[in-house]
Design an enzyme around this catalytic site. Structure first.
Site, PDB file in Angstrom:
ATOM      1  N   PRO A 107       0.816  -1.224   0.000  1.00 31.68           N
ATOM      2  CG  PRO A 107      -0.675  -1.499   1.767  1.00 31.68           C
ATOM      3  CD  PRO A 107       0.620  -2.017   1.219  1.00 31.68           C
ATOM      4  CD  GLU A 135       0.146  -7.310  10.940  1.00 29.54           C
ATOM      5  OE1 GLU A 135      -1.084  -7.387  10.980  1.00 29.54           O
ATOM      6  OE2 GLU A 135       0.876  -8.324  11.044  1.00 29.54           O
ATOM      7  NE  ARG A 173      -7.927  -7.082 -20.621  1.00 33.44           N
ATOM      8  CZ  ARG A 173      -8.112  -5.917 -21.259  1.00 33.44           C
ATOM      9  NH1 ARG A 173      -7.279  -4.913 -21.056  1.00 33.44           N
ATOM     10  NH2 ARG A 173      -9.115  -5.770 -22.092  1.00 33.44           N
ATOM     11  CG  ASP A 188      -8.154   0.573 -28.375  1.00 32.90           C
ATOM     12  OD1 ASP A 188      -8.483   0.365 -29.541  1.00 32.90           O
ATOM     13  OD2 ASP A 188      -7.002   0.383 -27.943  1.00 32.90           O
TER      14      ASP A 188
HETATM   15  C1  4F9 Z   1      -0.612  -4.357  -2.058  1.00 31.25           C
HETATM   16  C2  4F9 Z   1      -2.452  -3.437  -0.871  1.00 31.25           C
HETATM   17  C3  4F9 Z   1      -0.980  -3.589  -3.153  1.00 31.25           C
HETATM   18  C4  4F9 Z   1      -2.766  -2.690  -1.991  1.00 31.25           C
HETATM   19  C5  4F9 Z   1       0.139  -5.841   0.400  1.00 31.25           C
HETATM   20  C6  4F9 Z   1      -1.013  -5.924   2.239  1.00 31.25           C
HETATM   21  C7  4F9 Z   1      -1.348  -4.281  -0.916  1.00 31.25           C
HETATM   22  C8  4F9 Z   1      -0.978  -5.064   0.263  1.00 31.25           C
HETATM   23  N1  4F9 Z   1      -2.037  -2.776  -3.089  1.00 31.25           N
HETATM   24  N2  4F9 Z   1      -1.687  -5.124   1.418  1.00 31.25           N
HETATM   25  N3  4F9 Z   1       0.084  -6.357   1.631  1.00 31.25           N
END
Ligand code: 4F9
Length: 265
Positions: A107, A135, A173, A188
Site C-alpha cells: 500500500p 504486517e 491481456r 482501448d
Molecule cells: C498491495 C495493498 C498492493 C494494496 C500488500 C497488504 C497491498 C498489500 N495494493 N496489502 N500487503
C-alpha cells in the site's frame, strides 16, 4: 500451434514473452487463477511465463521461520530479511545474466494503473514480484532489493498475492496475441482514459427494454459518435476526475459542454 508454444512465431522470429517470478509464502493463492482462462492460454501460447517461488524454502532454521516481532515494539509481525534476500538471489541465480525488475506489492507504493500495465506488458526484463504477508517486511529488503513499490489502491490486503495477480492479469491481456482479434478492441476501453460505453447483444428487445436504435442502424459513423458520447457521459457522471487527463478532441469538448448543460452540472 507448436511453434507458438516454443515462443516463436510461424515466421521463426522470437516473440515477446513477459516473464514473472513471484515470491510468496502462499503460492497456492496464485496457482488457481493462473491455471484458468486467458492467463492459462497466454502461458500455453508461450507469451507469458509465471514461476512461483515459496519464500519459506529460503528460511534458514528448522522451523522455517519467515517472520519475527518488530524492533521497537508494536503489534504485528515483520517478514525477516534473510529469506527474502535469499529467495531473490535464487531467482537471479536461476537465470544468470538476465536483467530483472523487482517490484514489491504494498500500500506504500505508487498507484498501479492502465499506463503502468501497458509499460509492464512490454517489459523485456524478468519481473520479480515480491508479495509480503503479515504486517510488513524488513525495510532493508526495500533498500537493497526492491526497484519499485506498487500499490493497487488505498486499502490493506492480507498480503501482496492478490495484488500480484491483478498486476499479472492486467499486463498479460495487453501482450500482443493474448486476446483474439475480436477481443483486442476492448483494449482501448481505458486506453484513451475514458470509461467504456454501454454494450448490448441479442435480443433487440428484452422484457420491454429496447437496444438503442442507432446500434441496429448499420450506420457505423453514427454508432461511433453514439459510443463516444456515451463514454464521455459515463465518465462525466461517474469519474469526472478522469476528464482532466483523458485524450480529448475539440468535438469531445463540445459534446461535454452540451452534456453538462443537459445534466445541469
Ligand atoms: C498491495 C495493498 C498492493 C494494496 C500488500 C497488504 C497491498 C498489500 N495494493 N496489502 N500487503
Amino acid at each position: 500451434m507448436i511453434a507458438a508454444a516454443e515462443g516463436h512465431s510461424q515466421a521463426g522470429l522470437a516473440m515477446a514473452k513477459l516473464t514473472f517470478e513471484v515470491l510468496t509464502l502462499f503460492p497456492g493463492i496464485l496457482a488457481g487463477p493462473l491455471s484458468e482462462s486467458m492467463l492459462k492460454r497466454a502461458q500455453e501460447k508461450g507469451l507469458l511465463a509465471v514461476r512461483l517461488w515459496n519464500i519459506r524454502d529460503y528460511t534458514g532454521d528448522k522451523h522455517r521461520t519467515a517472520d519475527d516481532s518488530p524492533y521497537g515494539g508494536e503489534a504485528g509481525m515483520v517478514l525477516k530479511p534473510e529469506p527474502l534476500f535469499r529467495a531473490v538471489e535464487a531467482v537471479k541465480a536461476a537465470c544468470p545474466g538476465d536483467e530483472t525488475l523487482t517490484i514489491l506489492l504494498s500500500p506504500q507504493g505508487r498507484l498501479f494503473d492502465q499506463h503502468y500495465a501497458e509499460r509492464l506488458s512490454r517489459e523485456t526484463r524478468r519481473v520479480i514480484l515480491l508479495c509480503g504477508h503479515y504486517e510488513a517486511i524488513d525495510e532493508r529488503v526495500k533498500d537493497a532489493v526492491v526497484d519499485e513499490e506498487l500499490s493497487l489502491g488505498d486499502y490493506v490486503l492480507t498480503g501482496g498475492e492478490l495484488a500480484a495477480l491483478v498486476v499479472i492479469d492486467a499486463a498479460a491481456r495487453l501482450i500482443p496475441g493474448v486476446l483474439g482479434d475480436e477481443e483486442s478492441a476492448y483494449r482501448d476501453s481505458f486506453g484513451d482514459g475514458l470509461l467504456d460505453h454501454p454494450h448490448y447483444t441479442r435480443p433487440a428487445e428484452y422484457r420491454g427494454m429496447k437496444v438503442p436504435e442507432v446500434l441496429l442502424s448499420g450506420n457505423h459513423d453514427a454508432i461511433g459518435k453514439w459510443r463516444r458520447r456515451q463514454s464521455l457521459r459515463a465518465t462525466l457522471i461517474k469519474r469526472p476526475d478522469l476528464l482532466e487527463t483523458a485524450d480529448l478532441t475539440d468535438e469531445d469538448r463540445k459534446v461535454l459542454q452540451e452534456l453538462k448543460k443537459n445534466l445541469k452540472l
